[in-house]
Design an enzyme around this catalytic site. Sequence first.
Site, PDB file in Angstrom:
ATOM      1  CE1 TYR A 157      -4.116  -3.818   7.325  1.00 17.11           C
ATOM      2  CE2 TYR A 157      -4.874  -6.040   7.847  1.00 17.11           C
ATOM      3  CZ  TYR A 157      -4.387  -4.811   8.260  1.00 17.11           C
ATOM      4  OH  TYR A 157      -4.159  -4.579   9.601  1.00 17.11           O
TER       5      TYR A 157
ATOM      6  CG  HIS B  92      -6.838   1.986   7.486  1.00 12.94           C
ATOM      7  ND1 HIS B  92      -7.045   2.084   8.843  1.00 12.94           N
ATOM      8  CD2 HIS B  92      -8.065   2.125   6.901  1.00 12.94           C
ATOM      9  CE1 HIS B  92      -8.331   2.294   9.071  1.00 12.94           C
ATOM     10  NE2 HIS B  92      -8.960   2.308   7.918  1.00 12.94           N
TER      11      HIS B  92
ATOM     12  CE  LYS C 193     -10.417  -1.358  10.797  1.00 13.26           C
ATOM     13  NZ  LYS C 193      -9.310  -0.756  10.085  1.00 13.26           N
TER      14      LYS C 193
END
Length: 345
Positions: free
Chosen positions: A286, A292, A323
Amino acid sequence: MLLSIKTNLFFQVKASFDGEWVCPGEDGTALYENSGYGRPDGNRLKLFPEEALYLAGKGKLTVDKLDFDALAMKFSEKPGFMRRFLVYRDIRERGLVIQTGPQDFRVFRRGEKPGKGRSQYLIRVLSERDFVDFEAIAADSHSAANMRKQFVVAVVDDENEITYYEIKTNDLPKGESCDEIKKVKGRLTGNSVFVMPREGKNFLPEGAMFGTWFDENRLVLSPLETLYLLDKGLLEIEGGKEEEFRERLEEEDPELLFKMNVYESLRDSCYIPRTAYKFGHHFRVYNERSSHSAMLVHAIPGGSGMPMSRVSRSVRLAHSVRKKMLFACVKQKNIEYIEFARIKL
């Protein structure tokens, strides 16, 4: 052996074959000047096997007594030739000029060619069954960056489909999630440490995302969080059982040391690493106090690697959950972050 080469202008050129494809004379050099095929060598033009086979398949090159299939069989005596040819053909069919390069190929910007532009990509060709050497991949990426090129790995699967991955090895920028942490006390319970509730709330800021709440009174630190806080002098375990705790973890987790190196690197760079077990990797990471996670990171000891098929699964999973996929190659205290991302040329 004589070659007869026919260009779009329908003239033929004859040349001798001496282990390399050679097209002499002004007519031969037109292949280079018009479409970027081959490399000039004095008054000759050398065509490499991938170029020659592509032209033969297009009916622009004929060789006495050798058709396309015979040429393919001859060139395939060299390991990996057909994989490289498939990538060469795919990129040519996309309208881009491609030549052999310092890895396998270099690809020019759209509308540009040798002598009238510069290359944009350096490409390494792999099979889906190849083993990825992360140190070698990182070295290729650095070489490309030094030449101001994008480094791409082209993977050919067993059904001859091609997937392109851009590889980056830039240092991670400084994150924005650094909070001041005060020293806390904890109680060792198995491989976890319970932090007293008052200290857990007051001295481990919520934004730093240390631990998980076991219940309303107990904050539980993971093994890596515990080791990090111990190493920073920010945690005291009741009864002085730190060494016993470390020894037990090292016995139980063969990946502990290089995972810890990566965890510490991420925390010190103001990122927040949390376990990514449910994604099949070591960390979800993070930044900027976001709910998220932005990256999945997998720690790899220096000198090791993994099958390309596993890398592919990792990249696809990371993409599906929005990601970035990074592999952290650990060599002593030096950590190289290698990002794999699928691209379309």
